[in-house]
Motif scaffolding. Structure first.
Motif, PDB file in Angstrom:
ATOM      1  N   LYS A  85       0.925  -1.192   0.010  1.00 47.86           N
ATOM      2  CA  LYS A  85      -0.186   0.122  -0.014  1.00 47.86           C
ATOM      3  C   LYS A  85       0.950   1.338  -0.209  1.00 47.86           C
ATOM      4  O   LYS A  85       2.120   1.034   0.571  1.00 47.86           O
ATOM      5  CB  LYS A  85      -0.782   0.038   1.069  1.00 47.86           C
ATOM      6  CG  LYS A  85      -0.331   0.476   2.628  1.00 47.86           C
ATOM      7  CD  LYS A  85      -1.388   0.250   3.543  1.00 47.86           C
ATOM      8  CE  LYS A  85      -2.339   1.466   3.683  1.00 47.86           C
ATOM      9  NZ  LYS A  85      -3.092   1.520   4.757  1.00 47.86           N
ATOM     10  N   MET A  86       0.385   2.420  -0.458  1.00 49.83           N
ATOM     11  CA  MET A  86       0.948   3.473  -0.248  1.00 49.83           C
ATOM     12  C   MET A  86       0.867   4.369   0.936  1.00 49.83           C
ATOM     13  O   MET A  86      -0.201   4.190   1.483  1.00 49.83           O
ATOM     14  CB  MET A  86       0.485   4.429  -1.434  1.00 49.83           C
ATOM     15  CG  MET A  86       0.823   4.389  -2.846  1.00 49.83           C
ATOM     16  SD  MET A  86       2.335   4.179  -3.317  1.00 49.83           S
ATOM     17  CE  MET A  86       3.007   5.841  -3.092  1.00 49.83           C
ATOM     18  N   ASP A  87       2.140   4.499   1.427  1.00 43.87           N
ATOM     19  CA  ASP A  87       2.028   4.971   2.969  1.00 43.87           C
ATOM     20  C   ASP A  87       3.032   6.281   2.989  1.00 43.87           C
ATOM     21  O   ASP A  87       4.132   6.160   2.707  1.00 43.87           O
ATOM     22  CB  ASP A  87       2.526   4.098   3.980  1.00 43.87           C
ATOM     23  CG  ASP A  87       2.421   4.508   5.283  1.00 43.87           C
ATOM     24  OD1 ASP A  87       1.843   5.584   5.496  1.00 43.87           O
ATOM     25  OD2 ASP A  87       2.330   3.661   6.181  1.00 43.87           O
ATOM     26  N   GLY A  88       2.502   7.516   3.011  1.00 41.93           N
ATOM     27  CA  GLY A  88       3.250   8.658   2.966  1.00 41.93           C
ATOM     28  C   GLY A  88       4.291   8.811   1.803  1.00 41.93           C
ATOM     29  O   GLY A  88       5.462   9.045   1.919  1.00 41.93           O
ATOM     30  N   GLY A  89       3.883   8.552   0.708  1.00 40.07           N
ATOM     31  CA  GLY A  89       4.404   8.592  -0.677  1.00 40.07           C
ATOM     32  C   GLY A  89       5.246   7.516  -0.988  1.00 40.07           C
ATOM     33  O   GLY A  89       5.819   7.645  -2.270  1.00 40.07           O
ATOM     34  N   SER A  90       5.480   6.321  -0.152  1.00 40.61           N
ATOM     35  CA  SER A  90       6.170   5.302  -0.497  1.00 40.61           C
ATOM     36  C   SER A  90       5.327   4.029  -0.229  1.00 40.61           C
ATOM     37  O   SER A  90       4.510   4.041   0.391  1.00 40.61           O
ATOM     38  CB  SER A  90       7.639   5.255   0.228  1.00 40.61           C
ATOM     39  OG  SER A  90       7.307   5.199   1.473  1.00 40.61           O
ATOM     40  N   LYS A  91       5.663   3.088  -1.027  1.00 42.74           N
ATOM     41  CA  LYS A  91       5.183   1.871  -0.989  1.00 42.74           C
ATOM     42  C   LYS A  91       5.607   0.992   0.065  1.00 42.74           C
ATOM     43  O   LYS A  91       6.857   0.783   0.231  1.00 42.74           O
ATOM     44  CB  LYS A  91       5.193   1.078  -2.374  1.00 42.74           C
ATOM     45  CG  LYS A  91       4.376   1.113  -3.406  1.00 42.74           C
ATOM     46  CD  LYS A  91       4.899   0.101  -4.432  1.00 42.74           C
ATOM     47  CE  LYS A  91       4.099   0.248  -5.944  1.00 42.74           C
ATOM     48  NZ  LYS A  91       4.455  -0.718  -6.769  1.00 42.74           N
ATOM     49  N   ARG A  92       4.682   0.222   0.607  1.00 45.95           N
ATOM     50  CA  ARG A  92       5.230  -0.709   1.815  1.00 45.95           C
ATOM     51  C   ARG A  92       4.451  -1.893   1.844  1.00 45.95           C
ATOM     52  O   ARG A  92       3.102  -1.967   1.320  1.00 45.95           O
ATOM     53  CB  ARG A  92       5.208  -0.096   2.988  1.00 45.95           C
ATOM     54  CG  ARG A  92       4.027   0.378   3.958  1.00 45.95           C
ATOM     55  CD  ARG A  92       4.155   0.574   5.443  1.00 45.95           C
ATOM     56  NE  ARG A  92       2.782   0.954   5.745  1.00 45.95           N
ATOM     57  CZ  ARG A  92       1.932   0.431   6.157  1.00 45.95           C
ATOM     58  NH1 ARG A  92       1.560  -0.768   5.857  1.00 45.95           N
ATOM     59  NH2 ARG A  92       0.598   0.951   6.732  1.00 45.95           N
ATOM     60  N   LYS A  93       4.722  -3.045   2.531  1.00 48.03           N
ATOM     61  CA  LYS A  93       4.085  -4.157   2.603  1.00 48.03           C
ATOM     62  C   LYS A  93       2.789  -3.879   3.330  1.00 48.03           C
ATOM     63  O   LYS A  93       2.998  -3.473   4.602  1.00 48.03           O
ATOM     64  CB  LYS A  93       4.762  -5.117   3.261  1.00 48.03           C
ATOM     65  CG  LYS A  93       5.485  -6.293   2.176  1.00 48.03           C
ATOM     66  CD  LYS A  93       6.267  -7.167   3.097  1.00 48.03           C
ATOM     67  CE  LYS A  93       6.096  -8.477   3.465  1.00 48.03           C
ATOM     68  NZ  LYS A  93       6.970  -9.409   3.990  1.00 48.03           N
ATOM     69  N   LEU A  94       1.651  -4.573   3.302  1.00 49.87           N
ATOM     70  CA  LEU A  94       0.335  -4.454   4.164  1.00 49.87           C
ATOM     71  C   LEU A  94       0.927  -5.110   5.196  1.00 49.87           C
ATOM     72  O   LEU A  94       1.364  -6.287   5.304  1.00 49.87           O
ATOM     73  CB  LEU A  94      -0.681  -5.045   3.454  1.00 49.87           C
ATOM     74  CG  LEU A  94      -1.531  -4.217   2.409  1.00 49.87           C
ATOM     75  CD1 LEU A  94      -2.675  -5.015   1.973  1.00 49.87           C
ATOM     76  CD2 LEU A  94      -2.258  -2.933   3.232  1.00 49.87           C
ATOM     77  N   SER A  95       0.519  -4.474   6.552  1.00 50.68           N
ATOM     78  CA  SER A  95       1.005  -5.281   7.728  1.00 50.68           C
ATOM     79  C   SER A  95      -0.450  -5.513   8.630  1.00 50.68           C
ATOM     80  O   SER A  95      -1.312  -4.884   8.529  1.00 50.68           O
ATOM     81  CB  SER A  95       1.772  -4.181   8.594  1.00 50.68           C
ATOM     82  OG  SER A  95       1.160  -3.911   9.715  1.00 50.68           O
ATOM     83  N   LYS A  96      -0.454  -6.961   9.022  1.00 52.49           N
ATOM     84  CA  LYS A  96      -1.260  -7.323   9.765  1.00 52.49           C
ATOM     85  C   LYS A  96      -1.752  -6.330  11.015  1.00 52.49           C
ATOM     86  O   LYS A  96      -2.810  -6.418  11.381  1.00 52.49           O
ATOM     87  CB  LYS A  96      -1.070  -8.538  10.241  1.00 52.49           C
ATOM     88  CG  LYS A  96      -1.985  -9.528  10.699  1.00 52.49           C
ATOM     89  CD  LYS A  96      -1.521 -11.028  11.014  1.00 52.49           C
ATOM     90  CE  LYS A  96      -2.348 -11.891  11.796  1.00 52.49           C
ATOM     91  NZ  LYS A  96      -1.796 -13.197  12.008  1.00 52.49           N
ATOM     92  N   ARG A  97      -0.845  -5.817  11.647  1.00 49.88           N
ATOM     93  CA  ARG A  97      -0.903  -5.016  12.689  1.00 49.88           C
ATOM     94  C   ARG A  97      -1.541  -3.833  12.571  1.00 49.88           C
ATOM     95  O   ARG A  97      -2.391  -3.120  13.032  1.00 49.88           O
ATOM     96  CB  ARG A  97       0.300  -4.999  13.435  1.00 49.88           C
ATOM     97  CG  ARG A  97       0.340  -4.529  14.838  1.00 49.88           C
ATOM     98  CD  ARG A  97       1.778  -4.759  15.526  1.00 49.88           C
ATOM     99  NE  ARG A  97       2.871  -4.263  14.643  1.00 49.88           N
ATOM    100  CZ  ARG A  97       3.389  -2.898  14.513  1.00 49.88           C
ATOM    101  NH1 ARG A  97       2.579  -1.927  14.977  1.00 49.88           N
ATOM    102  NH2 ARG A  97       4.441  -2.586  13.759  1.00 49.88           N
ATOM    103  N   LYS A  98      -0.954  -3.003  11.299  1.00 54.46           N
ATOM    104  CA  LYS A  98      -1.535  -1.632  11.092  1.00 54.46           C
ATOM    105  C   LYS A  98      -2.578  -1.574  10.103  1.00 54.46           C
ATOM    106  O   LYS A  98      -3.107  -0.479  10.100  1.00 54.46           O
ATOM    107  CB  LYS A  98      -0.282  -0.926  10.307  1.00 54.46           C
ATOM    108  CG  LYS A  98       0.925  -0.595  11.312  1.00 54.46           C
ATOM    109  CD  LYS A  98       1.916   0.337  10.532  1.00 54.46           C
ATOM    110  CE  LYS A  98       3.236  -0.196  10.585  1.00 54.46           C
ATOM    111  NZ  LYS A  98       4.096   0.398   9.686  1.00 54.46           N
ATOM    112  N   ASP A  99      -2.765  -2.497   9.265  1.00 53.29           N
ATOM    113  CA  ASP A  99      -3.726  -2.216   7.999  1.00 53.29           C
ATOM    114  C   ASP A  99      -4.761  -3.075   8.088  1.00 53.29           C
ATOM    115  O   ASP A  99      -5.018  -4.393   7.821  1.00 53.29           O
ATOM    116  CB  ASP A  99      -3.067  -2.494   6.884  1.00 53.29           C
ATOM    117  CG  ASP A  99      -1.759  -1.627   6.644  1.00 53.29           C
ATOM    118  OD1 ASP A  99      -1.840  -0.507   6.995  1.00 53.29           O
ATOM    119  OD2 ASP A  99      -0.692  -2.154   6.279  1.00 53.29           O
TER     120      ASP A  99
END
Ligand code: GLU
Length: 545
Positions: free
Chosen positions: A284-298
């Protein structure tokens, strides 16, 4: 050492042979080109979007080719197992319209390659474990947790690859049969390791998604059976995919690094590898950069999120298909009415850079999907969702079925149909004004005019209101009151000369919308009035007088 004796020492109870297993799981009788695919989720209780993402690929490949799609429960890691998880998984897949031809079901197993739950296949794996021991390709290892930790420390300090190989394997590999027997009689736990070879060779795998992969050949003594006799994923999937005759293994790219172990096992067992398809990780996009979707945050990583939000299964499919094949959107534009299952899905068009999960895009797709449904389809799918997630609303829909159906038809026709509904949950919110039980005034009518004018307007409106008027007769009356009260009939006249008027016709129609629907942004007033019926129209307006 005589490996046949070792095999008997390790597996005295295993009497079946590899040939027996071959007989138990005969070849499938399918037309040529038919794909056999599966998903092999672990029953952890958490079903994530990636499970569905891979399930859709597997399902499409199988069913587009006249093949078989099955469900295998990979429950070899009992530490992570949660009660009811298999049921949760099956229900989630059902909700999203993923249909299995074969495999684990809530009522047991369905299919001749059963059992489809790995823990129940323990003896099958052990037949091949025993076979590998006999061939001198596997051995018991008694290293304790402390010994393993100290090996790891040493490897970190020497900047060496972690794992059991070369000199780190010597101690266990060099045990005599007497020593092994003694340890086993003393009840010392052991795992079965594959006997890797020291090599600098490379292997080549043609991944159907990623193309040709070149990787160092396995040189590790990796674990085949854990100390409880249950296999690791590596060993179990090779045996299962072979005997269940999977033609394609679709799984996440996190498995790429263990691919050399799998290739090694297929080779040493003399079996043909399935076609591997390693799919991109969900990002997912997070603050302008891509990161893995996280079970804890998303929360959106959990499939339950889409169920709870009431995002229709069709929307989720369409959304995932846009992630899976770059030309899906183009196809959809050219075939607006077609069932998404008619889309010719192919592995070749899959992207390997991380698949971007964009919820705004999903909502957009969802609006279009609902907009393309008939009122009857919306009615039944929405009601089905409400029956589980919003029982009160389900009662309301069932209490007013005709009104609800007519309401769902408002704004449907024409060149630019309204796209008010995004999700089933939001539909309960949006549709609340159709029922007195849930109707509330949300926008402030005093944004449109003063209390006195509001009152006068509604008095005049009701005086001339005739429920039998058609839409143009009705509008002529509204215009005439607008003028009478000193509001501009044409919004642009008001814009040009705001001091010359009390407001414009937009304020007048907004007052009506707020009185009837509680909000200034609502469907056509005349249509709304005719679905609500004269009684409700009059009552709602009288409240403002
Ligand atoms: N049990 C594995 C997982 O949950 C499945 C991988 C596969 O499909 O082979 O990731």
């Amino acid at each position: 050492m005589d490996f046949r004796i070792l095999a008997e020492v390790l597996f005295p109870d295993i009497t079946e042979t590899p040939e027996d297993i071959v007989k138990r799981f005969p070849e499938r009788n399918l037309p040529s080109g038919a794909c056999v695919t599966r998903i092999g989720p672990s029953p952890t209780g958490f079903v994530h979007l990636g499970n569905l993402y891979n399930a859709i690929i597997a399902e499409r490949l199988a069913h587009q080719s006249g093949g078989i799609f099955y469900l295998r429960i990979e429950d070899t890691d009992n530490k992570r197992e949660v009660e009811g998880a298999v049921e949760t998984l099956i229900n989630a897949m059902n909700y999203f319209g993923v249909e299995f031809d074969e495999g684990a079901t809530s009522a047991g197993d369905n299919g001749i390659y059963a059992p489809y739950r790995q823990r129940q296949r323990k003896e099958i794996y052990q037949v091949f474990a025993k076979y590998l021991v006999k061939q001198g390709k596997a051995y018991p290892c008694f290293l304790t947790a402390e010994e393993l930790a100290s090996i790891r420390e040493q490897q970190t300090a020497n900047k060496e690859n972690p794992g059991i190989y070369g000199k780190y394997a010597e101690k266990s590999r060099n045990l005599t049969i007497e020593e092994i027997q003694e340890k086993i009689s003393a009840g010392i736990p052991w795992v079965l390791r594959y006997k890797g070879i020291e090599t600098n060779e490379y292997i080549t795998v043609n991944d159907a998604v990623r193309g040709k992969l070149e990787m160092p050949r396995n040189n590790m003594d990796f674990v085949l059976l854990k100390s409880d006799g249950i296999p690791t994923y590596h060993f179990a999937h090779v045996i299962d995919d072979h005997f269940m005759h999977s033609t394609h293994v679709i799984r996440g790219e996190e498995w790429l690094s263990s691919l050399p172990m799998h290739v090694e096992l297929f080779d040493v067992l003399g079996w043909k590898q399935p076609v591997y398809c390693h799919t991109a990780t969900l990002m997912k996009m997070d603050g302008g950069s891509k990161r893995k979707l996280s079970k804890r945050k998303d929360p959106e990583l959990a499939l339950s999120y889409y169920q709870q939000e009431g995002i229709s299964q069709d929307a989720v499919w369409e959304f995932l298909l846009t992630l899976l094949n770059s030309d899906f959107e183009e196809w959809r534009l050219a075939n607006p009415e077609a069932d998404y299952k008619e889309f010719p899905y192919t592995l070749e068009k899959m992207s390997i850079s991380g698949a971007l999960v964009d919820l705004d895009k999903l909502r957009d797709i969802s609006k279009n999907v609902i907009c393309n449904m008939t009122a009857e389809q919306v009615y039944s799918k929405w009601l089905e969702w409400c029956e589980v997630y919003d029982k009160d609303f389900a009662e309301l829909i069932k209490k007013y079925p005709e009104r609800t159906l007519s309401a769902l038809n408002v704004g449907k026709g024409g060149k630019k149909p309204r796209k008010d509904l995004e999700t089933w949950k939001q539909a309960c919110e949006f549709m609340s004004f159709w029922y007195d039980e849930t109707f509330t005034i949300q926008d402030d009518i005093l944004n449109e005019s003063d209390t006195e004018t509001v009152k006068i307007f509604f008095e005049k409106y009701l005086e001339t209101y005739n429920h039998a008027d058609d839409s143009s007769e009705w509008f002529a009356k509204v215009k005439s009151i607008t003028e009478e009260l000193g509001f501009a009939v044409k919004p642009k006249d008001y814009k040009k000369n705001p001091d010359g008027y009390k407001g414009s016709i937009v304020n007048i129609t907004n007052m009506l919308r707020i009185a009837l629907t509680g909000r200034a942004n609502a469907p056509d007033i005349w249509e709304v009035s005719h679905v609500l019926g004269e009684d409700i129209v009059r009552k709602r307006i009288e409240k403002f007088i």
